[in-house]
Write an enzyme that holds these catalytic residues in place. Sequence first.
Site, PDB file in Angstrom:
ATOM      1  N   TYR A  55       0.820  -1.211   0.000  1.00  0.00           N
ATOM      2  CA  TYR A  55       0.000   0.000   0.000  1.00  0.00           C
ATOM      3  C   TYR A  55       0.856   1.264   0.000  1.00  0.00           C
ATOM      4  O   TYR A  55       1.523   1.576   0.979  1.00  0.00           O
ATOM      5  CB  TYR A  55      -0.942   0.012   1.204  1.00  0.00           C
ATOM      6  CG  TYR A  55      -1.858  -1.179   1.305  1.00  0.00           C
ATOM      7  CD1 TYR A  55      -2.168  -1.969   0.198  1.00  0.00           C
ATOM      8  CD2 TYR A  55      -2.442  -1.517   2.517  1.00  0.00           C
ATOM      9  CE1 TYR A  55      -3.015  -3.067   0.302  1.00  0.00           C
ATOM     10  CE2 TYR A  55      -3.295  -2.605   2.632  1.00  0.00           C
ATOM     11  CZ  TYR A  55      -3.573  -3.375   1.524  1.00  0.00           C
ATOM     12  OH  TYR A  55      -4.413  -4.459   1.639  1.00  0.00           O
ATOM     13  N   HIS A 126       0.348 -11.921   1.112  1.00  0.00           N
ATOM     14  CA  HIS A 126      -0.603 -11.066   0.396  1.00  0.00           C
ATOM     15  C   HIS A 126      -1.130 -11.733  -0.873  1.00  0.00           C
ATOM     16  O   HIS A 126      -2.316 -11.619  -1.196  1.00  0.00           O
ATOM     17  CB  HIS A 126       0.083  -9.739   0.055  1.00  0.00           C
ATOM     18  CG  HIS A 126      -0.863  -8.620  -0.182  1.00  0.00           C
ATOM     19  ND1 HIS A 126      -0.488  -7.297  -0.119  1.00  0.00           N
ATOM     20  CD2 HIS A 126      -2.179  -8.593  -0.489  1.00  0.00           C
ATOM     21  CE1 HIS A 126      -1.528  -6.514  -0.372  1.00  0.00           C
ATOM     22  NE2 HIS A 126      -2.562  -7.284  -0.618  1.00  0.00           N
ATOM     23  N   SER A 205     -13.094  -4.944   1.363  1.00  0.00           N
ATOM     24  CA  SER A 205     -14.046  -4.334   0.417  1.00  0.00           C
ATOM     25  C   SER A 205     -15.489  -4.738   0.716  1.00  0.00           C
ATOM     26  O   SER A 205     -16.231  -5.129  -0.187  1.00  0.00           O
ATOM     27  CB  SER A 205     -13.682  -4.686  -1.031  1.00  0.00           C
ATOM     28  OG  SER A 205     -12.431  -4.148  -1.377  1.00  0.00           O
ATOM     29  N   PRO A 206     -15.924  -4.624   1.978  1.00  0.00           N
ATOM     30  CA  PRO A 206     -17.289  -5.054   2.328  1.00  0.00           C
ATOM     31  C   PRO A 206     -18.376  -4.177   1.725  1.00  0.00           C
ATOM     32  O   PRO A 206     -19.531  -4.611   1.632  1.00  0.00           O
ATOM     33  CB  PRO A 206     -17.301  -4.978   3.857  1.00  0.00           C
ATOM     34  CG  PRO A 206     -16.277  -3.947   4.190  1.00  0.00           C
ATOM     35  CD  PRO A 206     -15.189  -4.133   3.164  1.00  0.00           C
ATOM     36  N   ARG A 209     -16.170  -1.786  -2.893  1.00  0.00           N
ATOM     37  CA  ARG A 209     -15.306  -0.719  -3.428  1.00  0.00           C
ATOM     38  C   ARG A 209     -16.089   0.571  -3.670  1.00  0.00           C
ATOM     39  O   ARG A 209     -15.867   1.295  -4.640  1.00  0.00           O
ATOM     40  CB  ARG A 209     -14.592  -1.196  -4.687  1.00  0.00           C
ATOM     41  CG  ARG A 209     -13.733  -2.440  -4.427  1.00  0.00           C
ATOM     42  CD  ARG A 209     -12.872  -2.825  -5.593  1.00  0.00           C
ATOM     43  NE  ARG A 209     -12.146  -4.068  -5.359  1.00  0.00           N
ATOM     44  CZ  ARG A 209     -10.972  -4.155  -4.734  1.00  0.00           C
ATOM     45  NH1 ARG A 209     -10.387  -3.059  -4.280  1.00  0.00           N
ATOM     46  NH2 ARG A 209     -10.372  -5.328  -4.567  1.00  0.00           N
ATOM     47  N   GLY A 210     -17.012   0.835  -2.750  1.00  0.00           N
ATOM     48  CA  GLY A 210     -17.792   2.064  -2.789  1.00  0.00           C
ATOM     49  C   GLY A 210     -19.141   1.936  -3.454  1.00  0.00           C
ATOM     50  O   GLY A 210     -20.015   2.790  -3.261  1.00  0.00           O
ATOM     51  N   PHE A 211     -19.363   0.880  -4.242  1.00  0.00           N
ATOM     52  CA  PHE A 211     -20.629   0.736  -4.948  1.00  0.00           C
ATOM     53  C   PHE A 211     -21.807   0.715  -3.975  1.00  0.00           C
ATOM     54  O   PHE A 211     -22.830   1.373  -4.191  1.00  0.00           O
ATOM     55  CB  PHE A 211     -20.618  -0.536  -5.800  1.00  0.00           C
ATOM     56  CG  PHE A 211     -21.942  -0.831  -6.452  1.00  0.00           C
ATOM     57  CD1 PHE A 211     -22.376  -0.073  -7.529  1.00  0.00           C
ATOM     58  CD2 PHE A 211     -22.761  -1.847  -5.993  1.00  0.00           C
ATOM     59  CE1 PHE A 211     -23.607  -0.325  -8.133  1.00  0.00           C
ATOM     60  CE2 PHE A 211     -23.984  -2.110  -6.582  1.00  0.00           C
ATOM     61  CZ  PHE A 211     -24.403  -1.346  -7.659  1.00  0.00           C
TER      62      PHE A 211
END
Length: 336
Positions: A55, A126, A205-206, A209-211
């Site tokens: 990251y 990872h 990403s629960p 990813r913003g959707f």
Amino acid sequence: MQQRTIGPFTVPAIGLGCMNLSHAYGTPPSAEQGERVLLAALDAGVTLFDTAALYGFGANETLVGRVLKAHRSDIVLCSKGGLAGVTGDDGVTRRVIDGRPEALRRNCEDSLRRLQTDVIDVYYLHRWDKQVPIEESVGAMSRLVEQGKVRHLGLSEVSAATLRKGHAVHPITALQTEYSLWTRNPEIAVLDACRELGVTFVAFSPVARGFLCDALHDVGTLDAKDIRRSMPRFAPDHYARNLALLPGYKALAREAGCTPAQLAIAWLLHKAPHILPIPGTTSVEHLDEDLAAGDMKLDAGLLARLEEHINQRTVSGNRYSEQARREVDTEEFPGD
């Protein structure tokens, strides 16, 4: 907030994924804003913080280490190796998957330095480097445990079969994979394998990813460096079809008396007690919103309608590009 376990640690049921404070979704926030989010999470009672060498090519670990050093004994610190930035002879830093023992040792030592700590509580592979047997990579990581540099091991984006192979070499404490209403692949096999083996399933990403925050209506506005630009579900044609799911989804959130983001996180918490979501955010306001999902109660009827509305059959497009799909080891539904 309700509590969950990860290895010997008892933590609030929602942790903090730190990635987007330094990486992935376009221009990251300032270091000052990242610090505000981290400290707000601490103040709100969050104790599990998840970062990685990848990251920001080390920038996120540096930020987390600087801000949380004074609170080290109060938190569960998680990071990842085996996928990191490597600077070539041309001076350009590129992401490289490398699961060889010497690379994992080097990644871990670099992470310890950046995190300003002498031990990482949960250290993940990872990505499984498919050129290296998983048993060899986990064996190398087990030696980090023996040396006191790492307390517990995790794997990221692997299948149930790979989890079992790794677990046979050294106990795996956590498995981390994308999981949300619109990414249901863990339900194929790995969720059950985690339950059977006593492994905590850490869901990144629960909110899709913003959707599922209902925050992105025009993918044309995404930053040029936003990783969603390479994800098929965010391609204009697919995304137009996916947007059609939002009105019904928002109606279910209103029925539940919560925001769309809270509904997505609460759904995960209702799926199984060994699931621990780690939403990420760059906003203190959104952080508070996410954490409020930890005490929500959803009835069985609403959960059933929610799952019927958004699932692998109703979502358009794969979650990853062809190249990214080759880099992971997760199960896929027929036709994916």
